[in-house]
Design a protein around this motif. Sequence first.
Motif, PDB file in Angstrom:
ATOM      1  N   UNK A   1       0.816  -1.215   0.000  1.00  0.00           N
ATOM      2  CA  UNK A   1       0.000   0.000   0.000  1.00  0.00           C
ATOM      3  C   UNK A   1       0.849   1.265   0.000  1.00  0.00           C
ATOM      4  N   UNK A   2       1.868   1.312   0.839  1.00  0.00           N
ATOM      5  CA  UNK A   2       2.646   2.546   0.989  1.00  0.00           C
ATOM      6  C   UNK A   2       4.132   2.229   1.039  1.00  0.00           C
ATOM      7  N   UNK A   3       4.935   3.253   0.752  1.00  0.00           N
ATOM      8  CA  UNK A   3       6.381   3.182   0.908  1.00  0.00           C
ATOM      9  C   UNK A   3       6.820   4.352   1.776  1.00  0.00           C
ATOM     10  N   UNK A   4       7.966   4.180   2.437  1.00  0.00           N
ATOM     11  CA  UNK A   4       8.527   5.244   3.256  1.00  0.00           C
ATOM     12  C   UNK A   4       9.640   5.928   2.464  1.00  0.00           C
ATOM     13  N   UNK A   5       9.553   7.238   2.345  1.00  0.00           N
ATOM     14  CA  UNK A   5      10.560   8.027   1.640  1.00  0.00           C
ATOM     15  C   UNK A   5      11.259   8.930   2.651  1.00  0.00           C
ATOM     16  N   UNK A   6      12.577   8.806   2.748  1.00  0.00           N
ATOM     17  CA  UNK A   6      13.350   9.767   3.542  1.00  0.00           C
ATOM     18  C   UNK A   6      13.493  11.010   2.683  1.00  0.00           C
ATOM     19  N   UNK A   7      12.726  12.012   2.993  1.00  0.00           N
ATOM     20  CA  UNK A   7      12.663  13.213   2.161  1.00  0.00           C
ATOM     21  C   UNK A   7      13.891  14.088   2.358  1.00  0.00           C
ATOM     22  N   UNK A   8      14.324  14.222   3.623  1.00  0.00           N
ATOM     23  CA  UNK A   8      15.493  15.068   3.884  1.00  0.00           C
ATOM     24  C   UNK A   8      16.122  14.693   5.213  1.00  0.00           C
ATOM     25  N   UNK A   9      17.426  14.880   5.305  1.00  0.00           N
ATOM     26  CA  UNK A   9      18.167  14.716   6.553  1.00  0.00           C
ATOM     27  C   UNK A   9      19.226  15.810   6.606  1.00  0.00           C
ATOM     28  N   UNK A  10      19.386  16.407   7.766  1.00  0.00           N
ATOM     29  CA  UNK A  10      20.383  17.460   7.936  1.00  0.00           C
ATOM     30  C   UNK A  10      20.879  17.456   9.372  1.00  0.00           C
ATOM     31  N   UNK A  11      22.028  18.082   9.580  1.00  0.00           N
ATOM     32  CA  UNK A  11      22.640  18.124  10.901  1.00  0.00           C
ATOM     33  C   UNK A  11      22.715  19.566  11.387  1.00  0.00           C
ATOM     34  N   UNK A  12      22.569  19.737  12.702  1.00  0.00           N
ATOM     35  CA  UNK A  12      22.735  21.041  13.352  1.00  0.00           C
ATOM     36  C   UNK A  12      23.588  20.850  14.596  1.00  0.00           C
ATOM     37  N   UNK A  13      24.141  21.955  15.096  1.00  0.00           N
ATOM     38  CA  UNK A  13      24.963  21.880  16.304  1.00  0.00           C
ATOM     39  C   UNK A  13      24.131  22.075  17.563  1.00  0.00           C
ATOM     40  N   UNK A  14      22.840  22.408  17.397  1.00  0.00           N
ATOM     41  CA  UNK A  14      21.933  22.556  18.522  1.00  0.00           C
ATOM     42  C   UNK A  14      20.716  21.664  18.302  1.00  0.00           C
ATOM     43  N   UNK A  15      19.936  21.466  19.374  1.00  0.00           N
ATOM     44  CA  UNK A  15      18.840  20.499  19.305  1.00  0.00           C
ATOM     45  C   UNK A  15      17.717  20.926  18.372  1.00  0.00           C
ATOM     46  N   UNK A  16      17.482  22.210  18.196  1.00  0.00           N
ATOM     47  CA  UNK A  16      16.394  22.668  17.332  1.00  0.00           C
ATOM     48  C   UNK A  16      16.701  22.369  15.875  1.00  0.00           C
ATOM     49  N   UNK A  17      15.765  21.753  15.152  1.00  0.00           N
ATOM     50  CA  UNK A  17      16.008  21.479  13.728  1.00  0.00           C
ATOM     51  C   UNK A  17      16.090  22.749  12.885  1.00  0.00           C
ATOM     52  N   UNK A  18      15.663  23.878  13.446  1.00  0.00           N
ATOM     53  CA  UNK A  18      15.693  25.133  12.708  1.00  0.00           C
ATOM     54  C   UNK A  18      16.959  25.938  12.973  1.00  0.00           C
ATOM     55  N   UNK A  19      17.814  25.440  13.879  1.00  0.00           N
ATOM     56  CA  UNK A  19      18.998  26.215  14.267  1.00  0.00           C
ATOM     57  C   UNK A  19      20.058  26.214  13.164  1.00  0.00           C
ATOM     58  N   UNK A  20      20.952  27.157  13.233  1.00  0.00           N
ATOM     59  CA  UNK A  20      22.077  27.282  12.312  1.00  0.00           C
ATOM     60  C   UNK A  20      23.369  27.181  13.111  1.00  0.00           C
ATOM     61  N   UNK A  21      24.460  26.705  12.505  1.00  0.00           N
ATOM     62  CA  UNK A  21      24.577  26.287  11.105  1.00  0.00           C
ATOM     63  C   UNK A  21      23.853  24.963  10.839  1.00  0.00           C
ATOM     64  N   UNK A  22      23.603  24.728   9.558  1.00  0.00           N
ATOM     65  CA  UNK A  22      22.857  23.548   9.116  1.00  0.00           C
ATOM     66  C   UNK A  22      23.632  22.899   7.973  1.00  0.00           C
ATOM     67  N   UNK A  23      23.813  21.568   8.078  1.00  0.00           N
ATOM     68  CA  UNK A  23      24.537  20.845   7.030  1.00  0.00           C
ATOM     69  C   UNK A  23      23.610  19.794   6.429  1.00  0.00           C
ATOM     70  N   UNK A  24      23.411  19.870   5.103  1.00  0.00           N
ATOM     71  CA  UNK A  24      22.492  18.980   4.409  1.00  0.00           C
ATOM     72  C   UNK A  24      23.176  17.666   4.051  1.00  0.00           C
TER      73      UNK A  24
END
Length: 410
Positions: free
Chosen positions: A297-320
């Motif tokens: 019925x469905x598949x799982x797609x990893x759409x994006x993964x990135x790294x940050x130096x702080x816990x918030x996924x919105x923090x900078x710097x950000x490495x894709x």
Amino acid sequence: MYSEPADSSINCNASTEYCNLLSQAPFTACHSHIAPEPFIKACTETLCKYPSVDGINCQFLEAYATSCKLTSDVVLGDWWSKASCSAPSNPCLDLYCSNNEFCGETFGDTSCVCRSIFASKYKATNSLGDPTVCTQNSASLTLAGCLLQEKGIDYTALHLKDMSCTGHMDSKTHMVTFSFDGTNPCGVDVVTNGSQVIYKNTITTSNTSVDTVITRDRQVVIDFSCFYTQPDLKNVAFLIKDGSVVQQIVSGAWNYTLMMNTYTDAGLTQLVGPTTKIGLNQKIWMALKTEGLDDNMVAVVTDSCWATSESSPESLPRYELITKGCKNPADKTVNINGNGVGTSNAFSFNMFEFAGKSSEIYLHCKLQLCVTQGKSCVPKCGGGGNRKRRSARIEYANETPALITMAWTN
């Protein structure tokens, strides 16, 4: 005991007089063998409260005559003419009715009729059966056979969108069940609606000929469905020494588990544990796994993964690391395996840290459920170098993906 007020329109005196026929000839020939009083009482108490339908008035007299025949050799003769009843012929004797039914007449035929106490819960909601049941990637809907019978619907003429998928009647309860699953979808339609992937099917009657202008058969259209819900936005951080993240995603209809595990080998056998040391530039493998999803019925797609130096996924710097299902072409250490193929996938990269920052690294991944019916969910990624990377737009259930975060320190 279930009770209700007596019908004020019923003439109880007339009913009593009718039931007292059991105390007169020709029934008197049986009085020495079987007492008529219990039959008279049952007849009177019933006919003074309920309308005389389904030939119930005659059934009391016939019950007494049958009991007399079983206990003696007395032949009563033509008692039915005096009682204005049809000659005894009891089709109910050859008819099995469930505990929720009684033998009566519908549309001039003798059949199993729903008992009022059973039918009331369905009639209160104008339904013909129970709510949809969604279990282990299958969907089923159960209808009451006697309710279908009351509406003149032959359950054998009903089917799902795939006409070969018909209902199964339980021989004891007379409940009729229709079902579909990933292996046998029975013509199921898959639609997306906001945050849901909905699998919808329809119980309907056989297709009417295109040349037919009218039909006198009841047409049936009953929709039912089950759905997956995209998991809520999650931000789960932990030290790499714990090795994995497990989340139970409650989807309302079907449940599944989402896991992110770290390994030190391509075979995904050496799980990172409390004492595992990960060095800079060492290759690690991240496995994103699910349990409880149907890969038909469905598949799982990893759409994006990135790294940050702080816990918030919105923090900078950000490495894709992964963007739109494809690896960052600028990082030659990133590789992705099985993305969008099934209900699990993996990717690898060489360990790093942010220059001039603390040793803590937080990895964030967004996952999407992709409908596999009739199409591929594998992102189309181009080559690296100076060539422009291409990625195909994947149709997701919504634009609010799951977010799962892993953190580590060195």
